[in-house]
Every structure is written in C-alpha cells, then in structure tokens.
Design a protein around this motif. Structure first.
Motif, PDB file in Angstrom:
ATOM      1  N   ALA A 147       0.899  -1.145   0.042  1.00 55.65           N
ATOM      2  CA  ALA A 147      -0.034  -0.032   0.069  1.00 55.65           C
ATOM      3  C   ALA A 147       0.822   1.099   0.064  1.00 55.65           C
ATOM      4  O   ALA A 147       1.594   1.458   0.786  1.00 55.65           O
ATOM      5  CB  ALA A 147      -1.072  -0.128   1.167  1.00 55.65           C
ATOM      6  N   SER A 148       0.690   2.058  -1.065  1.00 52.64           N
ATOM      7  CA  SER A 148       1.391   3.292  -1.124  1.00 52.64           C
ATOM      8  C   SER A 148       0.962   4.375   0.172  1.00 52.64           C
ATOM      9  O   SER A 148      -0.094   3.984   0.680  1.00 52.64           O
ATOM     10  CB  SER A 148       1.241   4.168  -2.421  1.00 52.64           C
ATOM     11  OG  SER A 148      -0.070   4.497  -2.563  1.00 52.64           O
ATOM     12  N   ALA A 149       1.496   5.490   0.225  1.00 51.25           N
ATOM     13  CA  ALA A 149       1.186   6.480   1.144  1.00 51.25           C
ATOM     14  C   ALA A 149      -0.182   7.087   0.857  1.00 51.25           C
ATOM     15  O   ALA A 149      -1.140   7.226   1.893  1.00 51.25           O
ATOM     16  CB  ALA A 149       2.412   7.620   1.301  1.00 51.25           C
ATOM     17  N   ASN A 150      -0.465   7.095  -0.497  1.00 51.13           N
ATOM     18  CA  ASN A 150      -1.814   7.786  -0.900  1.00 51.13           C
ATOM     19  C   ASN A 150      -2.943   6.636  -0.578  1.00 51.13           C
ATOM     20  O   ASN A 150      -4.060   7.178  -0.213  1.00 51.13           O
ATOM     21  CB  ASN A 150      -1.854   8.215  -2.484  1.00 51.13           C
ATOM     22  CG  ASN A 150      -0.896   9.349  -2.533  1.00 51.13           C
ATOM     23  OD1 ASN A 150      -0.776  10.181  -1.723  1.00 51.13           O
ATOM     24  ND2 ASN A 150      -0.354   9.488  -3.865  1.00 51.13           N
ATOM     25  N   GLU A 151      -2.438   5.662  -0.952  1.00 51.37           N
ATOM     26  CA  GLU A 151      -3.528   4.400  -0.629  1.00 51.37           C
ATOM     27  C   GLU A 151      -4.000   4.272   0.914  1.00 51.37           C
ATOM     28  O   GLU A 151      -5.033   3.958   1.637  1.00 51.37           O
ATOM     29  CB  GLU A 151      -3.302   3.199  -0.961  1.00 51.37           C
ATOM     30  CG  GLU A 151      -3.252   3.105  -2.698  1.00 51.37           C
ATOM     31  CD  GLU A 151      -2.502   2.102  -3.179  1.00 51.37           C
ATOM     32  OE1 GLU A 151      -3.055   1.457  -4.182  1.00 51.37           O
ATOM     33  OE2 GLU A 151      -1.648   1.339  -2.654  1.00 51.37           O
ATOM     34  N   LEU A 152      -2.891   4.423   1.583  1.00 53.83           N
ATOM     35  CA  LEU A 152      -2.924   4.251   3.275  1.00 53.83           C
ATOM     36  C   LEU A 152      -3.700   5.532   3.698  1.00 53.83           C
ATOM     37  O   LEU A 152      -4.429   5.583   4.602  1.00 53.83           O
ATOM     38  CB  LEU A 152      -1.666   4.191   3.755  1.00 53.83           C
ATOM     39  CG  LEU A 152      -1.012   3.039   3.672  1.00 53.83           C
ATOM     40  CD1 LEU A 152       0.487   3.318   4.124  1.00 53.83           C
ATOM     41  CD2 LEU A 152      -1.520   1.810   4.503  1.00 53.83           C
ATOM     42  N   ALA A 153      -3.492   6.651   3.144  1.00 55.56           N
ATOM     43  CA  ALA A 153      -4.315   8.085   3.671  1.00 55.56           C
ATOM     44  C   ALA A 153      -5.715   7.819   3.513  1.00 55.56           C
ATOM     45  O   ALA A 153      -6.379   8.423   4.131  1.00 55.56           O
ATOM     46  CB  ALA A 153      -3.594   9.237   2.642  1.00 55.56           C
ATOM     47  N   ALA A 154      -6.148   7.255   2.355  1.00 57.82           N
ATOM     48  CA  ALA A 154      -7.593   6.832   2.137  1.00 57.82           C
ATOM     49  C   ALA A 154      -8.365   6.149   3.266  1.00 57.82           C
ATOM     50  O   ALA A 154      -9.566   6.204   3.643  1.00 57.82           O
ATOM     51  CB  ALA A 154      -7.833   6.146   0.659  1.00 57.82           C
ATOM     52  N   ALA A 155      -7.400   5.425   4.138  1.00 55.34           N
ATOM     53  CA  ALA A 155      -8.113   4.829   5.233  1.00 55.34           C
ATOM     54  C   ALA A 155      -7.498   5.263   6.416  1.00 55.34           C
ATOM     55  O   ALA A 155      -7.530   4.825   7.621  1.00 55.34           O
ATOM     56  CB  ALA A 155      -7.486   3.248   5.263  1.00 55.34           C
ATOM     57  N   VAL A 156      -7.137   6.502   6.205  1.00 56.48           N
ATOM     58  CA  VAL A 156      -6.499   7.401   7.392  1.00 56.48           C
ATOM     59  C   VAL A 156      -5.435   6.626   8.227  1.00 56.48           C
ATOM     60  O   VAL A 156      -5.333   6.606   9.330  1.00 56.48           O
ATOM     61  CB  VAL A 156      -7.753   7.904   8.564  1.00 56.48           C
ATOM     62  CG1 VAL A 156      -7.366   8.756   9.368  1.00 56.48           C
ATOM     63  CG2 VAL A 156      -9.154   7.931   7.760  1.00 56.48           C
ATOM     64  N   LEU A 157      -4.417   6.132   7.406  1.00 55.46           N
ATOM     65  CA  LEU A 157      -3.266   5.831   7.821  1.00 55.46           C
ATOM     66  C   LEU A 157      -2.248   6.269   7.353  1.00 55.46           C
ATOM     67  O   LEU A 157      -2.378   6.949   5.998  1.00 55.46           O
ATOM     68  CB  LEU A 157      -3.208   4.062   7.615  1.00 55.46           C
ATOM     69  CG  LEU A 157      -4.308   3.294   8.467  1.00 55.46           C
ATOM     70  CD1 LEU A 157      -4.310   1.919   7.775  1.00 55.46           C
ATOM     71  CD2 LEU A 157      -3.817   3.279   9.921  1.00 55.46           C
TER      72      LEU A 157
END
Length: 325
Positions: A250-260
């Motif tokens: 999971a990239s930083a952008n993908e993690l951000a979508a899950a508030v991570l």
C-alpha cells in the motif's frame, strides 16, 4: 574461568547475552533493580546483584562484589551512564557498551563505523524522548572513545533493530501475530521499506566476541548479513509459520484513504537503514541464517501472549484498505 558482569541481563538483549557467556564457560553476574522477572533464578551460575545503575555507589558495590573481567552494559541510555561506568570499571579487561545503529547522523547506505558521522549532541542529558535516543547513544559512543584514550579497554557495539525470542518491544510480534492469524496483510510503502534487522542471539555473540577480540576505542556494527525489505520479511515469516499469506502493498496515498500513514506500522522506515558488518566479521563473527533465526523466533512467539496489538494499526483499520482493493 572468566567472570562477566551484565548490567541489565533479564529481559531481551541482556538475557541472551547472559546465555551466550554461560555457553562459553564464563561465570556470570547480573546487575539490575530486580523490577523484572529473573529467568536465571534457578541457575546457580548466575549471581544477581540488585541496584540502580544510575547510582554510582551501587555500581561500585557491584564491581567490588563481583570483581568482573568483562562488563557488558545493556542499559546505558544516557551519556552520563557510560561516563560513570567507564570510570568505575576502568580496570576490567573489557567494557562493552550496547550502543545503537540509531547513533548515526547521516543517511548513507551502508553506514560504516569509521566513515558515517554520528548524531550531534545537543547537550541535554535529561531528555528521555524517542527523538533524542540516537543522539544519547552517539554521545555514549564518544564517552567510550574518550575512556579508551585514557587507557580503558572500552568498546561499543551498534545493533540495528533487534528481533528474536523474548522481545518485549513487540514490534516484530505485530507482524508475527497478524501473519499467524490473517491471510491478507497490509504492508506499507509497497513493501519496499528497507530496515536491516539483527537477530538477538547474533547481538549477544557480537558482544562476547568484541569483549574478547575487539580493540579499545572502536565501535562495531551488528546486523543480519542479509537485509530483506519489509515485504520480503512478511514472506519469510509466512514461510517459517507455514502460512498462506498474501502481502498487499500500500502506497502512502492508498493508506491515507484509510486514514493511515506508513509510519503507523512498526518497523517501517522511509529511508534505507543498512549497516556494514565487515568490521565485526573480521573478528570472526557471523550472523545466523534467517530461516533458523525465524524458526526460533516463531516458536517462542507462539508460546507467548505477545501480539504487538499496541504497536500498529488494528485489523478494523487495515480492513478498510483491504476491502478497497
């Protein structure tokens, strides 16, 4: 038979260090406050001297009671601890300070003892925050170097992040528990985080070898000779556990979508951290094959109650991302 004194000695690195010296026919004493369970209570070869290592008088009393040939200092977290110990144990055959790979102050690949600069010292010995850990360890290294210039046979060993049986930090347990439970595992940064680890028994053997063969005023890196990425570690652990696990990068952008964020996961690092171990290897040290190290680590983890649950995101949060992909 030589006498070793391990300052610490009951929890993780110290516990394995005691066993390493026992296995090599040393008499061993431990010095600590007695706040943690002593795994050597039933072993008549391990003497326990109780006291606070920040109390110079208590350290002096331990020195007089044990009369050590070798001192391994596992719990020196401030430069003043190292300065006091190298003074109190100035006459021993070897004083070895457990430093850290975090003492390096420049991102180089690999980091080398005689080349990579250390963290600067801000001069505040009262700060115990994680942000100053590397700086405090680096200044402890400088205290070792200064003691060696005064004739003390003092040396430093710099482990990178340590894993293995009885790891109370539970950082590695976070991954072990999830791989042992779930079929799909979120790995931050597309699994490419490179942070060299060090198997705890190899750290213990490094401490003994440096005590026996090291040179005063020198520092020695210790870490696994092979440094997998975090994604590769998940695969290695899954193999050791005989688990059919799929790592989901999971990239930083993908993690951000899950508030991570990648930093929410234990043992993630945004810059490669790799230590050269050639200097230690020249003393005759080598690392344990990772398959062997993981088998021992997994066996002890499964027998423990450690889950690492507090060290990273819980399953409910990572499920948001897994559902999206």
């Amino acid at each position: 038979m030589d006498q070793a004194l391990v300052i610490g000695g009951t929890r993780f690195i110290g516990r394995h260090t005691v066993e390493e010296f026992l296995d090599h026919d040393y008499d061993v004493a431990i010095f600590n406050r007695g706040n943690h369970e002593n795994p050597f209570d039933a072993t008549d070869r391990v003497e326990h001297v109780q006291g606070d290592r920040t109390d110079d008088a208590a350290l002096e009393a331990a020195r007089d009671a044990v009369d050590p040939d070798v001192v391994i200092d596992c719990v020196a977290y401030h430069p003043r601890d190292v300065r006091a110990a190298t003074d109190i144990f100035a006459d021993v055959d070897a004083y070895v300070y457990v430093s850290s790979g975090a003492s390096y102050g420049k991102e180089e690949v690999p980091k080398r003892e005689s080349e990579t600069p250390l963290e600067p010292w801000p001069g505040d010995d009262s700060d115990e925050s994680a942000q100053t850990y590397g700086k405090r360890k680096a200044e402890g290294d400088r205290a070792v170097f200064a003691a060696a210039e005064d004739g003390v046979n003092a040396m430093a060993v710099r482990p990178t992040v340590v894993y293995g049986p009885h790891d109370y930090t539970e950082r590695f347990d976070y991954w072990l528990a999830r791989i042992d439970t779930y079929d799909r595992i979120v790995v931050p940064g597309d699994g490419l985080s490179l942070w060299q680890f060090a198997y705890v028994e190899d750290v213990a053997s490094a401490l003994r070898i440096v005590a026996e063969r090291g040179e005063a005023g020198e520092a020695y890196n210790v870490g696994d000779r092979h440094a997998p990425t975090l994604g590769q570690w998940v695969e290695l652990i899954a193999d050791a556990m005989d688990r059919p696990v799929h790592a989901v990068g999971a990239s930083a952008n993908e993690l951000a979508a899950a508030v991570l964020a990648p930093e929410d996961f234990p043992l993630y690092r945004d810059q490669p951290h790799l230590l050269s171990t050639a200097k230690l290897h020249d003393l005759g040290w080598d690392s344990t094959p990772q398959e062997e190290a993981l088998q021992a680590t997994v066996e002890e983890h499964r027998a423990s109650d450690r889950t690492g649950a507090d060290e990273g995101p819980d399953r409910e949060r990572t499920d948001v991302l897994l559902d999206a992909v």
